[in-house]
Design a protein around this motif. Structure first.
Motif, PDB file in Angstrom:
ATOM      1  N   ASN A 417       0.832  -1.207   0.000  1.00 28.54           N
ATOM      2  CA  ASN A 417       0.000   0.000   0.000  1.00 28.54           C
ATOM      3  C   ASN A 417       0.867   1.258   0.000  1.00 28.54           C
ATOM      4  O   ASN A 417       0.572   2.239  -0.693  1.00 28.54           O
ATOM      5  N   GLU A 418       1.945   1.233   0.790  1.00 30.69           N
ATOM      6  CA  GLU A 418       2.876   2.365   0.813  1.00 30.69           C
ATOM      7  C   GLU A 418       3.515   2.569  -0.560  1.00 30.69           C
ATOM      8  O   GLU A 418       3.756   3.687  -0.999  1.00 30.69           O
ATOM      9  N   LEU A 419       3.766   1.447  -1.220  1.00 26.99           N
ATOM     10  CA  LEU A 419       4.468   1.478  -2.502  1.00 26.99           C
ATOM     11  C   LEU A 419       3.600   2.062  -3.623  1.00 26.99           C
ATOM     12  O   LEU A 419       4.079   2.848  -4.442  1.00 26.99           O
ATOM     13  N   SER A 420       2.316   1.694  -3.620  1.00 27.06           N
ATOM     14  CA  SER A 420       1.516   2.016  -4.802  1.00 27.06           C
ATOM     15  C   SER A 420       0.136   2.594  -4.506  1.00 27.06           C
ATOM     16  O   SER A 420      -0.735   2.585  -5.379  1.00 27.06           O
ATOM     17  N   ALA A 421      -0.080   3.107  -3.299  1.00 21.94           N
ATOM     18  CA  ALA A 421      -1.415   3.604  -2.919  1.00 21.94           C
ATOM     19  C   ALA A 421      -1.934   4.680  -3.870  1.00 21.94           C
ATOM     20  O   ALA A 421      -3.144   4.757  -4.129  1.00 21.94           O
ATOM     21  N   ARG A 422      -1.042   5.517  -4.396  1.00 17.25           N
ATOM     22  CA  ARG A 422      -1.479   6.630  -5.240  1.00 17.25           C
ATOM     23  C   ARG A 422      -2.106   6.164  -6.549  1.00 17.25           C
ATOM     24  O   ARG A 422      -2.780   6.956  -7.240  1.00 17.25           O
ATOM     25  N   TYR A 423      -1.893   4.878  -6.909  1.00 16.51           N
ATOM     26  CA  TYR A 423      -2.425   4.379  -8.176  1.00 16.51           C
ATOM     27  C   TYR A 423      -3.621   3.432  -7.993  1.00 16.51           C
ATOM     28  O   TYR A 423      -4.143   2.919  -8.970  1.00 16.51           O
ATOM     29  N   ILE A 424      -3.997   3.159  -6.739  1.00 16.30           N
ATOM     30  CA  ILE A 424      -5.109   2.258  -6.496  1.00 16.30           C
ATOM     31  C   ILE A 424      -6.416   2.978  -6.867  1.00 16.30           C
ATOM     32  O   ILE A 424      -6.719   4.053  -6.344  1.00 16.30           O
ATOM     33  N   VAL A 425      -7.210   2.356  -7.735  1.00 16.08           N
ATOM     34  CA  VAL A 425      -8.455   2.985  -8.181  1.00 16.08           C
ATOM     35  C   VAL A 425      -9.675   2.324  -7.543  1.00 16.08           C
ATOM     36  O   VAL A 425     -10.735   2.925  -7.468  1.00 16.08           O
ATOM     37  N   LYS A 426      -9.515   1.083  -7.112  1.00 20.15           N
ATOM     38  CA  LYS A 426     -10.628   0.406  -6.462  1.00 20.15           C
ATOM     39  C   LYS A 426     -10.060  -0.721  -5.612  1.00 20.15           C
ATOM     40  O   LYS A 426      -9.092  -1.337  -5.960  1.00 20.15           O
ATOM     41  N   GLU A 427     -10.701  -0.914  -4.452  1.00 13.22           N
ATOM     42  CA  GLU A 427     -10.216  -1.946  -3.546  1.00 13.22           C
ATOM     43  C   GLU A 427     -11.385  -2.801  -3.104  1.00 13.22           C
ATOM     44  O   GLU A 427     -12.459  -2.295  -2.835  1.00 13.22           O
ATOM     45  N   LYS A 428     -11.169  -4.097  -3.074  1.00 10.10           N
ATOM     46  CA  LYS A 428     -12.212  -4.988  -2.559  1.00 10.10           C
ATOM     47  C   LYS A 428     -11.556  -6.193  -1.923  1.00 10.10           C
ATOM     48  O   LYS A 428     -10.417  -6.536  -2.195  1.00 10.10           O
ATOM     49  N   LYS A 429     -12.284  -6.844  -1.018  1.00  8.55           N
ATOM     50  CA  LYS A 429     -11.780  -8.054  -0.357  1.00  8.55           C
ATOM     51  C   LYS A 429     -11.996  -9.243  -1.265  1.00  8.55           C
ATOM     52  O   LYS A 429     -13.014  -9.334  -1.937  1.00  8.55           O
TER      53      LYS A 429
END
Length: 429
Positions: A417-429
């Protein structure tokens, strides 16, 4: 009788153990002796008698009491016994004194297990691991060995050379141990590279008490063709094979060496490269032989061994195998109550394996986070890092970047998450 026939005859052995007084201690000690009998059979010995002496603790210099030793000496002659097997690890002094009094070969539980491992080793890696464990076992016993050699050739004039030879042998063994450790380090580096190449696939590792049917389960799930026999330590080398999870996703399953009570610590250390597959797995699959009378004790032994290996915190699935061999179905019902979320299968008869696959899929999904990212082409270095740190489920090359759907293990999620959080567009379990 020919010489070959004489050599093939099993050695006549007596198995002995010391136990504290009391019914519970006595029962446990007898169970250990029964297992020692099974181990002896695997090594090629025939246990003609099992002896248990109740003492607060083993005798410092003899292991058993002096009176029991005299009785044992007479029994050895009457039964024409050639081997004594002791259920605990003996000190060099205890082993030397027992052999001097009984005038036959004496080995302890660790020595017996090492002998079985030596007979089972097939690959070069297994042979190196066994030799290392044997040398570490022999090292503190060199004095005892040279004492016997001196007696064989007489007393006067032997002590000096004997002592010199002990030091020479110690140096040789220490050098050999160091070389074997270096070989295993090279093996570990090679295996680490192999594991990195498989990092984007879910990994499951079979562990369990020896002879619980892990290899049979491996074959049933992957068509691996692994040797599966009804004997202790049939598998020493780790086998890794792929199989399909219910979603169609490719996964890896590894089969590891079985555990046992009082497994020698130096043996566990020697097999660290083999057991590394379990350490690197996403999920530990703990296989139990539910038809064994002491299966609950065996569960405890495996859990303690996993703790010793510092991998007890990994997610686990408990699998009770050999349900087809279970006559008393109440045992299974009790196990279902005592071990919720476990799976009951028969690997030999392909019973409930689909359910097991479903449970493995569900367990893996619980341990991972599925993320969607869009990474611009200007940050291709990050894409390479994402491939290293996650399982790539889907990739699509867009006009403005690369769209990725990835699965990240729970333990790696915060770093990812620290590495690539800025590029996450959607998150799901």
């Amino acid at each position: 009788m020919t010489e070959t026939q004489e050599e093939s005859k099993p050695e006549r052995a007596i198995a002995i153990a010391v136990s504290r007084k009391g019914p519970a201690h006595r029962q446990l000690a007898m169970e250990h002796l029964d297992e020692l009998d099974f181990l002896a059979e695997a090594a090629g010995a025939d246990v003609v008698l099992k002896i248990l002496q109740e003492l607060e603790k083993p005798h410092t210099s003899l292991y058993i009491g002096k009176g029991k030793l005299e009785e044992l000496k007479e029994t050895v002659k009457e039964e024409k016994v050639t081997l004594i097997i002791v259920d605990d690890d003996l000190s060099p002094m205890q082993a030397r004194n027992l052999e001097e009094h009984l005038e036959i070969k004496v080995i302890d539980r660790s020595g017996l297990i090492l002998d079985i491992f030596a007979g089972r080793a097939r690959t070069q890696e297994a042979k190196v691991q066994v030799e290392l464990a044997q040398l570490q076992y022999i090292m503190p016993r060199l004095t005892r060995m040279w004492t016997h050699l001196s007696k064989q050739y007489g007393g006067v004039g032997t002590k000096g050379p004997g002592e010199t030879q002990i030091e020479t042998d110690r140096r040789i063994i220490k050098t050999r141990i160091q070389r074997l450790k270096e070989k295993l380090e090279d093996v570990e580096v090679h295996k680490e590279q192999q594991r990195k190449g498989r990092a984007n696939m879910p990994r499951f590792a079979l562990v369990g008490y020896t002879n619980t049917g892990k290899s049979t389960l491996m074959n049933a799930m992957t068509n691996a063709g692994v040797l599966a026999e009804n004997k202790l330590f049939a598998t020493l080398d780790t086998t890794v094979r792929s199989f399909d999870l219910p979603t169609g996703q490719k996964a890896l399953l590894s089969d590891t060496v079985g555990f046992i009570r009082k497994l020698p610590t130096h043996l566990v250390a020697s097999f660290r490269s083999t057991l590394a597959e379990a350490a690197e797995a996403d999920i530990i699959v703990h296989v139990v032989d539910i038809s064994h009378p002491q299966f609950r004790d065996q569960i405890d032994v495996v859990l303690q061994t996993l703790k010793d290996l510092k991998i007890d915190k990994k997610p686990q699935v408990l699998v009770f195998n050999k349900i087809d061999a279970l006559e008393d179905k109440d045992i299974m019902r009790e196990a279902e109550n005592d071990f919720p979320n476990s799976v009951f299968v028969s690997a030999a008869r392909n019973m409930n394996l689909r359910k097991l696959a479903d449970v493995l899929q569900e367990k893996y999904n619980q341990q991972s986070n599925v993320l969607k990212l869009i990474v611009p082409y200007t940050d291709m270095k990050l894409i390479a890092q994402i491939y290293e740190r996650s399982e790539i489920l889907k990739r699509e090359d867009l006009d403005d970047g690369v769209a990725l759907e990835v699965k990240v293990p729970q333990e790696d999620y915060s770093k990812f998450n620290e590495l690539s959080a800025r590029y996450i567009v959607k998150e799901k379990k």
